[in-house]
Design an enzyme around this catalytic site. Structure first.
Site, PDB file in Angstrom:
ATOM      1  N   ALA A 198       0.852  -1.192   0.000  1.00 35.86           N
ATOM      2  CA  ALA A 198       0.000   0.000   0.000  1.00 35.86           C
ATOM      3  C   ALA A 198       0.883   1.235   0.000  1.00 35.86           C
ATOM      4  O   ALA A 198       1.999   1.226   0.526  1.00 35.86           O
ATOM      5  CB  ALA A 198      -0.922   0.006   1.229  1.00 35.86           C
ATOM      6  N   GLY A 254       0.392   5.672   0.318  1.00 38.88           N
ATOM      7  CA  GLY A 254      -0.456   6.840   0.469  1.00 38.88           C
ATOM      8  C   GLY A 254       0.372   8.100   0.406  1.00 38.88           C
ATOM      9  O   GLY A 254       1.543   8.079   0.022  1.00 38.88           O
ATOM     10  N   GLY A 255      -0.240   9.213   0.800  1.00 38.71           N
ATOM     11  CA  GLY A 255       0.446  10.491   0.722  1.00 38.71           C
ATOM     12  C   GLY A 255       1.506  10.679   1.788  1.00 38.71           C
ATOM     13  O   GLY A 255       2.290  11.637   1.727  1.00 38.71           O
ATOM     14  N   MET A 256       1.544   9.788   2.787  1.00 39.45           N
ATOM     15  CA  MET A 256       2.489   9.952   3.885  1.00 39.45           C
ATOM     16  C   MET A 256       3.444   8.788   4.070  1.00 39.45           C
ATOM     17  O   MET A 256       4.445   8.913   4.754  1.00 39.45           O
ATOM     18  CB  MET A 256       1.722  10.199   5.191  1.00 39.45           C
ATOM     19  CG  MET A 256       0.972  11.522   5.202  1.00 39.45           C
ATOM     20  SD  MET A 256       0.096  11.818   6.760  1.00 39.45           S
ATOM     21  CE  MET A 256      -1.329  10.746   6.548  1.00 39.45           C
ATOM     22  N   GLU A 281       4.558   4.299   2.962  1.00 40.46           N
ATOM     23  CA  GLU A 281       4.457   3.080   2.167  1.00 40.46           C
ATOM     24  C   GLU A 281       4.514   1.875   3.091  1.00 40.46           C
ATOM     25  O   GLU A 281       5.130   1.914   4.153  1.00 40.46           O
ATOM     26  CB  GLU A 281       5.620   3.000   1.177  1.00 40.46           C
ATOM     27  CG  GLU A 281       5.697   4.138   0.189  1.00 40.46           C
ATOM     28  CD  GLU A 281       6.989   4.107  -0.598  1.00 40.46           C
ATOM     29  OE1 GLU A 281       6.911   4.192  -1.839  1.00 40.46           O
ATOM     30  OE2 GLU A 281       8.063   3.997   0.024  1.00 40.46           O
ATOM     31  N   LYS A 332       6.802  -0.701   7.367  1.00 43.27           N
ATOM     32  CA  LYS A 332       5.980   0.501   7.205  1.00 43.27           C
ATOM     33  C   LYS A 332       6.922   1.691   7.334  1.00 43.27           C
ATOM     34  O   LYS A 332       7.549   1.885   8.378  1.00 43.27           O
ATOM     35  CB  LYS A 332       4.910   0.533   8.292  1.00 43.27           C
ATOM     36  CG  LYS A 332       4.093   1.796   8.382  1.00 43.27           C
ATOM     37  CD  LYS A 332       3.102   1.639   9.537  1.00 43.27           C
ATOM     38  CE  LYS A 332       2.362   2.931   9.829  1.00 43.27           C
ATOM     39  NZ  LYS A 332       1.431   2.782  10.976  1.00 43.27           N
ATOM     40  N   ASP A 352      -8.117   4.984  16.862  1.00 46.09           N
ATOM     41  CA  ASP A 352      -8.383   4.800  15.431  1.00 46.09           C
ATOM     42  C   ASP A 352      -8.866   3.372  15.178  1.00 46.09           C
ATOM     43  O   ASP A 352      -8.412   2.706  14.248  1.00 46.09           O
ATOM     44  CB  ASP A 352      -7.127   5.103  14.620  1.00 46.09           C
ATOM     45  CG  ASP A 352      -7.399   5.181  13.119  1.00 46.09           C
ATOM     46  OD1 ASP A 352      -8.586   5.294  12.733  1.00 46.09           O
ATOM     47  OD2 ASP A 352      -6.436   5.121  12.335  1.00 46.09           O
TER      48      ASP A 352
END
Length: 352
Positions: free
Chosen positions: A18, A20-22, A24, A43, A149
């Site tokens: 995966a 994202g903008g912040m 991998e 991560k 979360d």
């Protein structure tokens, strides 16, 4: 997407799971003596964000909190490191699916997970959170951890039927407090009212989220989802969910009462601890006469994956290879009708 292995610090990156903008997330492997190998997950922060002190502090705090947690229902963190100018966390690889993927499959198929398995999944999550909430440091002082979360993206279901919660990225502990900002908008649907208002939170905020997850699994709807992210957030602030028996009248009243207590807008009316919620869920399973476990969940996931694979290619949803959709905005699930439960496969054994 498969790729050639890449050496990264003392690990080898095998596959991007995966991005994202912040950050991998990679499937990776570590090596030791005498041919020892271990598959895990790396991560890492994107290099450009490694210069952001606030984000780096948040990332390090996640690792420091998560590495203290060793429980069957929590994805284990092994290592915090720095390589190629960016920080990374090495964590347990859980082959399987995240709950968000499973729920999207079910929605596409017009199905629901069996009621007993829905209760089982959330009871396992309650066990893991109860452990995290009660965790103490080396001096036996409470860490006061709150996940903050708890959502389907952060629930991993293995091929063997294990249930694990992951990603303590915005957790709150005695060592650090992180505010609501930067939460992906799709996750607003799982926020306790006090968290949506950015008030102080305690473990009962996580219990509220567990209630929302069980509500969603049992009914196929998110109780606070609106047409926009802003509307969802406003509904979350109120925390006034439609009674489950109005959405799905055939649900047992006892089960509805458990879920609605976990989701009480006033936290003083919720369960005091995740352990209490776990006990009520297990008691419900005993009273129903159907004790289910990991074997049942594994068989149900196998059936659901097979049904999803039969759909036209344009309608299929790719599984996330056993790791949550880190840093990515979750996909909304809108209320649907005409949903039927998945059949429980025959069992040759019962797992406790």
């Amino acid at each position: 997407m498969a790729q050639d292995p890449i050496v990264y610090g003392k690990y080898q990156l095998l596959e991007l799971l995966a991005r994202g903008g912040m950050g991998e997330v990679f499937k990776a492997r570590s090596y030791g003596v005498e041919g020892f190998e271990k598959t895990l997950v790396i991560k890492r922060i994107l290099p450009e964000l490694s210069n952001n002190p606030r984000f780096v502090e948040m990332f390090i705090d996640e690792a420091k909190i998560a590495v203290t947690l060793t429980h069957a229902n929590i994805a284990q963190v092994f290592d915090l490191g720095f390589a190629d100018n960016t920080y990374f966390i090495a964590m347990e690889y859980v082959p399987g699916y995240d709950l968000a993927t499973v729920l999207r499959w079910a929605k596409k198929l017009g199905r629901l997970l069996p009621q007993e398995l829905a209760v089982y999944v959330v009871s396992e999550l309650a066990k893991g959170l109860d452990y995290a909430h009660r965790r103490r440091d080396s001096e036996l002082q409470p860490l006061n951890i709150v996940h903050r979360d708890v959502s389907p993206e952060n629930v991993l279901l293995s091929y063997e039927g294990e249930v694990k919660i992951t990603d303590f990225g915005i957790a709150r502990s005695r060592s650090g407090i992180h505010r609501l900002t930067q939460l992906p908008p799709g996750k607003f649907a799982y926020l306790a009212p006090e968290q949506a208002r950015e008030d102080d939170v305690d473990p009962r905020a996580d219990l509220f989220a567990l209630g929302v997850i069980l509500y969603e699994i049992l009914t196929g709807t998110r109780p606070f989802e609106g047409a926009t992210h802003a509307e969802t957030l406003e509904r979350a602030k109120l925390g006034d969910a439609p009674p489950m028996t109005e959405v799905k009248p055939d649900l047992p009243q006892e089960l509805s009462d458990i879920v609605m207590r976990a989701m009480a807008p006033n936290r003083s009316q919720r369960y005091a601890t995740a352990g209490e919620l776990y006990e009520d869920l297990i008691q419900f399973l005993y009273a129903s006469g159907r004790r289910v476990g990991a074997h049942d969940l594994a068989r149900c996931l196998e059936e659901l994956a097979a049904l999803a694979a039969e759909r036209p290619k344009s309608e299929q949803i790719e599984p996330l290879s056993g790791i949550e959709e880190i840093f990515a905005e979750s996909t909304g699930m809108h209320p649907s009708t005409g949903i039927t439960p998945l059949a429980m496969p025959p069992r040759s054994a019962i797992s406790s």
